[in-house]
Enzyme design. Structure first.
Site, short mmCIF file in Angstrom:
data_model
loop_
_atom_site.label_atom_id
_atom_site.label_comp_id
_atom_site.label_asym_id
_atom_site.label_seq_id
_atom_site.Cartn_x
_atom_site.Cartn_y
_atom_site.Cartn_z
N SER A 92 0.66 -1.07 0.06
CA SER A 92 0.10 0.35 -0.47
C SER A 92 1.12 1.05 -0.12
CB SER A 92 -1.29 0.20 0.55
OG SER A 92 -0.18 -0.24 2.27
N GLU A 117 18.89 18.04 -5.89
CA GLU A 117 19.76 16.61 -5.25
C GLU A 117 20.70 16.03 -6.28
OE1 GLU A 117 16.62 15.30 -1.89
OE2 GLU A 117 15.95 14.38 -3.82
N HIS A 139 21.55 5.33 1.48
CA HIS A 139 22.19 6.49 1.78
C HIS A 139 23.34 6.84 2.47
CE1 HIS A 139 20.05 10.25 3.07
NE2 HIS A 139 19.18 10.22 1.76
N ARG A 173 25.26 8.65 -4.96
CA ARG A 173 25.00 8.15 -3.49
C ARG A 173 25.89 7.53 -2.91
NH1 ARG A 173 18.86 8.20 -2.37
NH2 ARG A 173 18.21 9.94 -2.65
N HIS A 208 19.26 1.37 2.35
CA HIS A 208 17.97 2.38 1.90
C HIS A 208 17.48 1.94 0.69
CE1 HIS A 208 16.39 6.28 1.48
NE2 HIS A 208 16.52 6.41 0.33
N ARG A 243 19.82 4.06 -7.93
CA ARG A 243 19.22 5.35 -8.01
C ARG A 243 18.73 6.69 -8.30
NH1 ARG A 243 15.29 7.07 -4.99
NH2 ARG A 243 16.40 6.15 -3.14
N LEU A 255 10.03 7.50 -5.61
CA LEU A 255 8.49 7.89 -5.79
C LEU A 255 8.07 8.03 -7.42
CD1 LEU A 255 8.00 10.26 -3.07
CD2 LEU A 255 7.86 8.14 -3.23
C1 SIN Z 1 16.38 11.72 0.40
O1 SIN Z 1 15.66 12.61 0.76
O2 SIN Z 1 17.40 11.96 0.55
C2 SIN Z 1 15.73 10.43 -0.28
C3 SIN Z 1 14.83 10.39 -1.75
C4 SIN Z 1 15.50 9.32 -2.11
O3 SIN Z 1 15.88 8.22 -2.09
O4 SIN Z 1 14.93 9.37 -3.36
#
Ligand code: SIN
Length: 513
Positions: A9, A111, A225, A269, A330, A365, A371
């Site tokens: 969900s 980011e 992460h 990352r 992560h 990624r 998302l």
């Molecule tokens: C974050 O806010 O650093 C995580 C975002 C993500 O994993 O895409």
């Protein structure tokens, strides 16, 4: 009417459910915990999409491919980025509110590896929670059946196609019929000792897919992460904080990230996470520091209210003092292999979101693409699952072996006497040490032997917890198998026995196993 069962969900599952319903299917969402307990709910940074005139889908695609170390599938990436603006519009129509400035325009953050500001956020750093809220409200408004506390253990496959699910509901085993099943249970974070993921992230969908014979790919690519709070329970400190200008320091106050990559704190990352691990190794394992003091107290509270609360709850004042951070598991880039419409290699079985391997992430990624992937590919999987009740499975490129072959391949090194007794914690420790930020052949062989032994002696699961443990073991076995098979370092898959020089001359990070 086609009956579609959606397992999970989060954003992918709820979007699939809504789209399947719109396409005329009878839909049930099966979720093992409360419906709002998912990885989605904890997503902070945001959702990437091309929405400004000085950005382009070409640039978003290029950034995604660059972050992926060139391993992402170009068609899948194009589908993802092309779908961005429609996905955002769809979320807004369904009641999700993204942050806007005084002029009414959506605020766009930055980011790592993004060449433009394209990260939408909500409630500052509560983006996932807002998406979860909006989609759940919409599912309820549309009368979609939501079965909370329904833990799906396996799919039922009859005459070569999916016919339903087996589950534990209110302590009893049950079966539910379905013409199509969409696996959207999120990732595998709980396979690791330190993770940003909630307790529910036990690799259920991936393990269910494996047991059903679906092709599973790219499991060696686990993203760590770079920054979780290293005081109290691990708590994600969004990359968006570095995007706003926070820097990483070692104990001596040195900005070490620039040694690893010219983009420093906003390098990919995997590069930043390894730079932190190396700095920690140099200072006896103690965490490094994230210095956000330059951003000011008022800005930190307004832009990052959730993190601000978590930091202050731990007795830290990040407006005045740098905070201790370290890396954590992560996101898994691999998963159940799908085509662009979520079809797996098993007829009637679909996968979406982190459970799926659509090909958009390659070896690493791009931040805030997850998302978006859930929204874009969840919708495609939902629509397709509603349409197709009888069809062939797709050739998703099998890289997984039958479990008995996997075990035979790996059960070679560790004598039973060397094997620690099985517990979730013991598995997490083995994975953290031997299949974590840095791996090598010897450590992976040790992990494989231990996991094979555990799988051989573990009785058939009965409780939900036992099923979750088996799922974690199955997913972990696949991660270790894939990591052993890929002997060259690339992206998030760093082999200390193959230090790459093709990209940027990164110093060695030894495996810890
Ligand atoms: C974050 O806010 O650093 C995580 C975002 C993500 O994993 O895409």
């Amino acid at each position: 009417m086609t009956r579609v069962a959606v397992v999970g969900s989060g954003i992918a599952g709820l979007t699939a459910a809504l789209e399947a319903r719109s396409a005329g299917a009878d839909v049930v969402v099966l979720t093992k915990a409360a419906p709002d307990e998912s990885n989605t709910r904890y997503a902070q940074g945001g959702i990437a999409a091309v929405l400004s005139a000085d950005d382009s889908v070409e640039a978003h695609a290029e950034d995604t491919l660059r972050a992926s170390s060139g391993l992402a599938d170009a068609d899948a990436v194009r589908t993802l980025v092309d779908g961005g603006s429609v996905a955002i519009a769809g979320l807004e129509v369904r009641g999700v509110g993204f942050d806007r400035g005084a002029d009414g325009a959506r605020l766009l953050g930055r980011e790592a590896v993004h060449s433009a500001s394209r990260i939408l956020h909500a409630g500052g750093d509560a983006t996932g929670a807002e998406i979860q809220r909006g989609l759940l409200a919409e599912c309820r408004a549309r009368g979609i059946e939501m079965r909370e506390g329904a833990f799906v253990t396996d799919v039922v496959v009859s005459r070569g196609r999916v016919a339903g699910v087996r589950m534990i509901e209110r302590g009893a085993t049950a079966e539910a019929q379905a013409d199509a099943v969409v696996l959207a249970t999120g990732g595998i974070g709980q396979a690791y000792a330190v993770t940003t993921n909630p307790q529910v992230a036990t690799g259920d969908g991936i393990a269910i897919g494996l047991r059903a014979g679906a092709a599973v790919r790219d499991m060696e690519f686990v993203q760590f992460h770079p920054t979780v709070l290293a005081v109290g329970a691990p708590f994600l400190v969004s990359e968006a904080v570095r995007g706003e200008g926070a820097v990483l320091l070692d104990e001596a106050g040195r900005r070490f990230a620039l040694d690893a990559h010219p983009d420093g704190e906003l390098a990919p990352r995997d590069v930043v996470a390894r730079a932190i691990a190396r700095a920690m190794a140099r200072q006896g394992g103690r965490p490094v520091l994230l210095d956000a003091t330059g951003l000011g107290a008022a800005f930190l509270t307004r832009r990052f209210p959730t993190i601000d609360r978590a930091v202050r709850d731990r007795g830290l004042d990040w407006a005045r003092v740098p905070i201790p951070v370290s890396p954590a598991a992560h996101y898994v880039m691999g998963g159940v292999a799908t085509d662009l419409d979520g079809r797996t290699s098993v007829p009637g079985l679909f996968a979406a979101g982190e459970t799926a391997r659509t090909g958009v992430h390659g070896a690493n990624r791009l931040a805030s693409n997850s998302l978006l992937e859930g929204a874009v590919f969840g919708a495609r999987a939902g629509r397709t699952s509603a349409r197709e009740s009888v069809r062939e499975g797709v050739d998703a490129g099998s890289t997984s072996l039958a479990p008995e072959l996997r075990d035979r391949l790996v059960a070679r090194k560790t004598a039973p006497g060397d094997v620690p007794s099985l517990s979730r914690r013991a598995l997490q420790d083995v994975m953290w040490s031997c299949a974590g930020l840095s791996r090598d052949a010897e450590g992976l062989a040790d992990a494989a032997a231990i996991i094979a032994r555990w799988r051989a002696v573990t009785p058939a699961p009965r409780t939900v917890r036992e099923h979750e443990d088996r799922n974690l073991l199955d997913a972990a076995a696949e991660i270790v198998r894939a990591a052993s098979a890929r002997t060259a370092s690339i992206g998030a898959h760093w082999r200390s026995d193959d230090v790459p020089t093709y990209d940027h001359p990164e110093p060695v990070l030894e495996a810890a196993c």
